[in-house]
Design a protein around this motif. Structure first.
Motif, short mmCIF file in Angstrom:
data_model
loop_
_atom_site.label_atom_id
_atom_site.label_comp_id
_atom_site.label_asym_id
_atom_site.label_seq_id
_atom_site.Cartn_x
_atom_site.Cartn_y
_atom_site.Cartn_z
N ALA A 1 -17.01 53.03 18.12
CA ALA A 1 -16.22 53.39 19.31
C ALA A 1 -16.39 54.87 19.64
CB ALA A 1 -14.75 53.08 19.06
N SER A 2 -16.38 55.72 18.62
CA SER A 2 -16.53 57.16 18.85
C SER A 2 -17.88 57.49 19.46
CB SER A 2 -16.35 57.92 17.53
OG SER A 2 -15.09 57.66 16.96
N THR A 3 -18.91 56.82 18.96
CA THR A 3 -20.26 57.03 19.51
C THR A 3 -20.30 56.61 20.97
OG1 THR A 3 -21.25 56.66 17.33
CG2 THR A 3 -22.69 56.42 19.25
N ALA A 4 -19.64 55.51 21.29
CA ALA A 4 -19.61 55.04 22.68
C ALA A 4 -18.87 56.04 23.57
CB ALA A 4 -18.93 53.67 22.76
N TRP A 5 -17.80 56.64 23.06
CA TRP A 5 -17.08 57.64 23.86
C TRP A 5 -17.97 58.85 24.13
CZ3 TRP A 5 -12.56 57.47 19.84
CH2 TRP A 5 -11.90 56.24 19.95
#
Length: 200
Positions: free
Chosen positions: A188-192
């Motif tokens: 999720a953090s990478t996607a953000w």
């Protein structure tokens, strides 16, 4: 908080480095387990097998134990300095942060960060100073690279780059990652991070 690693230092200096590392390791573990506000300096000293007096010869305050590490900003600056021609600063910082998340290094797990420090009111003003220091150092780096660009614009760019880090450790990130596994949180953090490229 990755510690300094002794290499070929003289014995006396090597002992100092090892003691400092022991203090930081003990503090990090206790902060993560119980939260900054619930750990005393005496407990950190005991966990590091030293006296409180000795601890204060290495660190002026309990707060300094949180902000002793500069590896995050040092890593970002090195990545900016060594990025290939034509690679933007934004792409470089996103790639670097993504790699750090993937490696679970530098105490950078979001939940660990918030469990250890995120709710500690005593740290908030110092945290803001740290972000400001990050902006100063990145602005300086960008000025060295592009002296022809107006400095206020490079300051704005530095603020945006530091904003990527701040986003990952924000209360909003903690809420959004609630209930996720560590692996899911990294995804999720990478996607953000990647989504910020398309934001106007």
């Amino acid at each position: 908080m990755p510690p300094i690693r002794p290499t070929t230092l003289p014995l006396r200096e090597r002992k100092k480095v090892l003691t400092r590392n022991a203090i930081l390791d003990a503090a990090e573990q206790l902060f993560e387990e119980r939260g900054y506000d619930n750990v005393t300096v005496a407990e950190i000293a005991e966990a590091a097998n030293i006296s409180v007096k000795t601890l204060f010869t290495y660190f002026r305050s309990k707060e300094d134990l949180v902000f002793a590490d500069t590896e995050l900003i040092d890593t970002l600056l090195l990545a900016l300095q060594e990025r290939p021609p034509g690679t933007s600063a934004l792409q470089t910082v996103i790639k670097t942060l993504t790699a750090m998340l993937d490696n679970h290094q530098h105490g950078y797990g979001l939940e660990a960060y918030h469990r250890g420090f995120g709710d500690a009111a005593a740290l908030q003003s110092r945290l803001l100073r740290m972000w400001s220091e990050y902006e100063d150092r990145i602005t300086h780096q960008l000025l060295q690279e592009s002296p022809e660009v107006p400095a206020p614009l490079l300051r704005f760019q530095a603020i945006q780059l530091v904003g990527l880090v701040r986003m990952l450790v924000s209360p909003e990130a903690r809420t959004a990652a609630g209930g996720l596994t560590p692996e899911e949180t990294v995804t999720a953090s990478t996607a953000w991070l990647e989504a910020t490229v398309g934001l106007g």
